[in-house]
Structure formats: structure tokens, C-alpha cells
Enzyme design. Structure first.
Site, PDB file in Angstrom:
ATOM      1  N   SER A   1       0.836  -1.204   0.000  1.00  8.19           N
ATOM      2  CA  SER A   1       0.000   0.000   0.000  1.00  8.19           C
ATOM      3  C   SER A   1       0.873   1.257   0.000  1.00  8.19           C
ATOM      4  O   SER A   1       1.694   1.438  -0.905  1.00  8.19           O
ATOM      5  CB  SER A   1      -0.959  -0.051   1.192  1.00  8.19           C
ATOM      6  OG  SER A   1      -1.953   0.929   1.089  1.00  8.19           O
TER       7      SER A   1
ATOM      8  N   ASP B   1      -9.662  -3.008  -5.981  1.00  4.52           N
ATOM      9  CA  ASP B   1      -8.808  -2.087  -5.222  1.00  4.52           C
ATOM     10  C   ASP B   1      -8.840  -0.688  -5.848  1.00  4.52           C
ATOM     11  O   ASP B   1      -8.802  -0.549  -7.074  1.00  4.52           O
ATOM     12  CB  ASP B   1      -7.378  -2.622  -5.219  1.00  4.52           C
ATOM     13  CG  ASP B   1      -6.504  -2.027  -4.136  1.00  4.52           C
ATOM     14  OD1 ASP B   1      -6.375  -0.787  -4.084  1.00  4.52           O
ATOM     15  OD2 ASP B   1      -5.944  -2.793  -3.352  1.00  4.52           O
TER      16      ASP B   1
ATOM     17  N   HIS C   1      -8.819  -3.907  -1.250  1.00  4.39           N
ATOM     18  CA  HIS C   1      -7.535  -3.481  -0.703  1.00  4.39           C
ATOM     19  C   HIS C   1      -7.256  -4.192   0.626  1.00  4.39           C
ATOM     20  O   HIS C   1      -8.090  -4.210   1.538  1.00  4.39           O
ATOM     21  CB  HIS C   1      -7.545  -1.958  -0.489  1.00  4.39           C
ATOM     22  CG  HIS C   1      -6.205  -1.381  -0.183  1.00  4.39           C
ATOM     23  ND1 HIS C   1      -5.233  -1.214  -1.135  1.00  4.39           N
ATOM     24  CD2 HIS C   1      -5.667  -0.919   0.976  1.00  4.39           C
ATOM     25  CE1 HIS C   1      -4.161  -0.681  -0.592  1.00  4.39           C
ATOM     26  NE2 HIS C   1      -4.391  -0.495   0.699  1.00  4.39           N
TER      27      HIS C   1
END
Length: 301
Positions: A144, A239, A269
Site C-alpha cells: 500500500s 482495489d 484493498h
């Protein structure tokens, strides 16, 4: 969304999009210190500037190493949250994993986190003899926001002649301009458009999307990607970062970089953290582990 990835936690009305939710998020992250895999030795070391790193040593190291950078939107998270991931990577692939702490926004905007992570890479190179690492077999990776930081560190390493053999980008947060794009069905879970707006503004300032940025601040903006190392990118098709991640993969390929792009159907995500025992997420994580082994020439690959 596949039934195996559904969770009651997905319906909690909390997204990190302001001071109160940030405080709650940091409190929650502070409660998480995942389990360290058996037979992995973990030590802490100081790095220049007062930060620290965790070093995960496998029982039978093969000379490869990975610098790992945790996620959290640049505003939260800590290396202890990834004890399980880093220690299993070390054990299963026979590599030394170094996980770094870095300063968080908004208290410490860019370039604080980037500089901290690059300093950790420099420390890793200086410590190759102590750690028994081949300096030509060092990878950089992250998840991320940590994946975005990893991409920026790799770009800077290329520019400054610091060797990096491979980059591992787990649904990386690469391009601040995603905050200005029309909203779609993607990004409705975990890391939302509102959280993305907050995270990038905390890191780069409120006017970031309409201004020129310093190098490495938003790695997805870089136009010249030639010479970057072989890359694994993994992202789910639900995502928020799907478009910027697949676009970065395509541009890396066009620039001559070998890219392994893993697109996971029905994955939102960080589903591999929230539903790590589901068959699809175990397979997704294994593809990432195997990519590190191949990228570093591990005998486990």
C-alpha cells in the site's frame, strides 16, 4: 466479491479521513503485533537519524535480502504489524528481511518517510558483511503506502547508483492524481477515495494534485522508467489502486523492465491481511513469496 473474502469488519463505518478517524486508526494499529514465525531470529537495530529497523534472520540464510516497508496510507501503521509477513518471508525464502520504521504524516510530510526508508536501504548495504548478505541480491518491497514508498526508494536508488535487484509492490499507493479522478465501484472497501484524499494531502499538502512535485514524492508520476529492476506488482480488481498499479506495470514493461503483474479477481484493498486464511489470499501471498525467491535467485524458488 467471493464469499471467502467477506467479513463483518468491512461494514464498520470507519475510514481514515480526518483527525478523529486517524487517532482511532493509529490506536487500532498499535494493538496489532502479529506472530513471528518459528525458527526466525528477530533483532532491532538503530539507523542514522534515530529510526530503527527489525531484522528477521532465517535458520539457513542464502545471501539474499529484502527491505520491507509497511503500509498505512503514510499516516499510520508500524513495522510490528508485519512481524508475521516478514518472518515468514525470511523463513520460507531463506532471505534476511529488514523492516523499517518511518516518520508518519501529517506531523512529518514528504520527504520524511521517503528519506527514512532510503536511509534504511543505505544501512542495509552498509551492513551486508554483518548480516551475511550479497549486496547484489537486495530487493525493496512494501504494501500500500509502503509499496509507493518502496517504488520511490527504488527510483532514487537507480538515480544514485545504489544496487537494487528486485522490487516487490503489493497494491502500491503510487499516484496522488488518483484523488482527482471520477469515483467508480473500485475502492469502496478498506482504503476508500476519502481516505486516499486525506492520506495524500497529509503527505504532500492540500494542493498536491495540481502542482509539480519533487522527485519520488509520487512515484507514479515519473515519466522515465528505464533501468528499473525486475518487478512484481499484485493488486485486486476491486482495489482503489487498480488502475494506477496496472498502468505502472504497463509503463515499466514498455521501458524494458521484466514485470510479473498479479491481478486478483474479487480482491479489495488489503484483503490478504483481513482474510489471510482464505484459499485465494493464501495463493496470492504465495505468489508474492515465490516472486521474491525468483527475483533474488533463491534456491527456494
Amino acid at each position: 466479491m467471493p464469499a471467502e473474502l467477506r467479513s463483518p469488519a468491512l461494514w464498520l463505518p470507519i475510514t481514515t479521513a480526518g483527525p478523529i478517524s486517524l487517532a482511532i486508526g493509529r490506536w487500532a494499529y498499535d494493538l496489532i503485533a502479529t506472530r513471528i514465525a518459528d525458527d526466525v531470529e528477530v533483532t532491532r537495530h538503530d539507523v542514522d537519524g534515530g529510526q530503527e529497523v527489525y531484522v528477521y534472520r532465517p535458520p539457513q540464510p542464502n545471501g539474499g535480502a529484502l527491505l520491507w516497508i509497511h503500509g498505512g496510507g503514510t499516516v499510520q501503521g508500524r513495522p510490528e504489524n508485519d512481524h508475521d509477513l516478514c518472518s515468514r518471508l525470511a523463513r520460507d525464502q531463506g532471505i534476511v528481511v529488514v523492516s523499517t520504521r518511518y516518520r508518519l504524516a501529517p506531523e512529518h510530510p514528504f520527504p520524511a518517510a521517503h528519506d527514512d526508508c532510503f536511509a534504511a536501504l543505505q544501512w542495509l548495504h552498509r551492513s551486508t558483511d554483518m548480516l551475511g548478505i550479497d549486496p547484489g541480491r537486495i530487493a525493496v518491497g512494501g504494501a500500500s503506502a509502503g509499496g509507493g514508498l518502496a517504488a520511490g526508494v527504488v527510483q532514487r536508488a537507480h538515480d544514485e547508483g545504489v544496487p537494487v535487484a528486485f522490487q516487490l509492490l503489493l497494491y502500491p499507493m503510487l499516484d496522488d492524481r488518483t484523488t482527482t479522478r471520477p469515483r467508480s465501484q473500485r475502492g469502496r472497501l478498506v482504503w476508500t477515495p476519502d481516505a486516499n484524499v486525506f492520506g495524500w494531502a497529509a503527505y504532500l499538502g492540500a494542493a498536491h494534485a495540481s502542482t509539480d512535485l519533487p522527485r519520488y514524492a509520487a512515484p507514479g508520476r515519473r515519466t522515465d522508467l528505464a533501468g528499473l529492476p525486475p518487478t512484481w506488482i499484485g493488486v485486486g480488481d476491486l482495489d482503489l489502486f487498480y488502475e494506477e498499479d496496472t498502468g505502472y506495470a504497463q509503463r515499466l514493461k514498455a521501458a524494458g523492465t521484466a514485470v510479473d503483474l498479479r491481478i486478483e479477481p474479487g480482491m479489495y484493498h488489503a484483503a490478504d491481511y483481513l482474510k489471510h486464511t482464505s484459499p485465494s489470499m493464501r495463493a496470492f501471498r504465495q505468489s508474492m513469496f515465490d516472486a521474491v525467491g525468483r527475483g533474488l535467485g533463491s534456491p527456494c524458488s
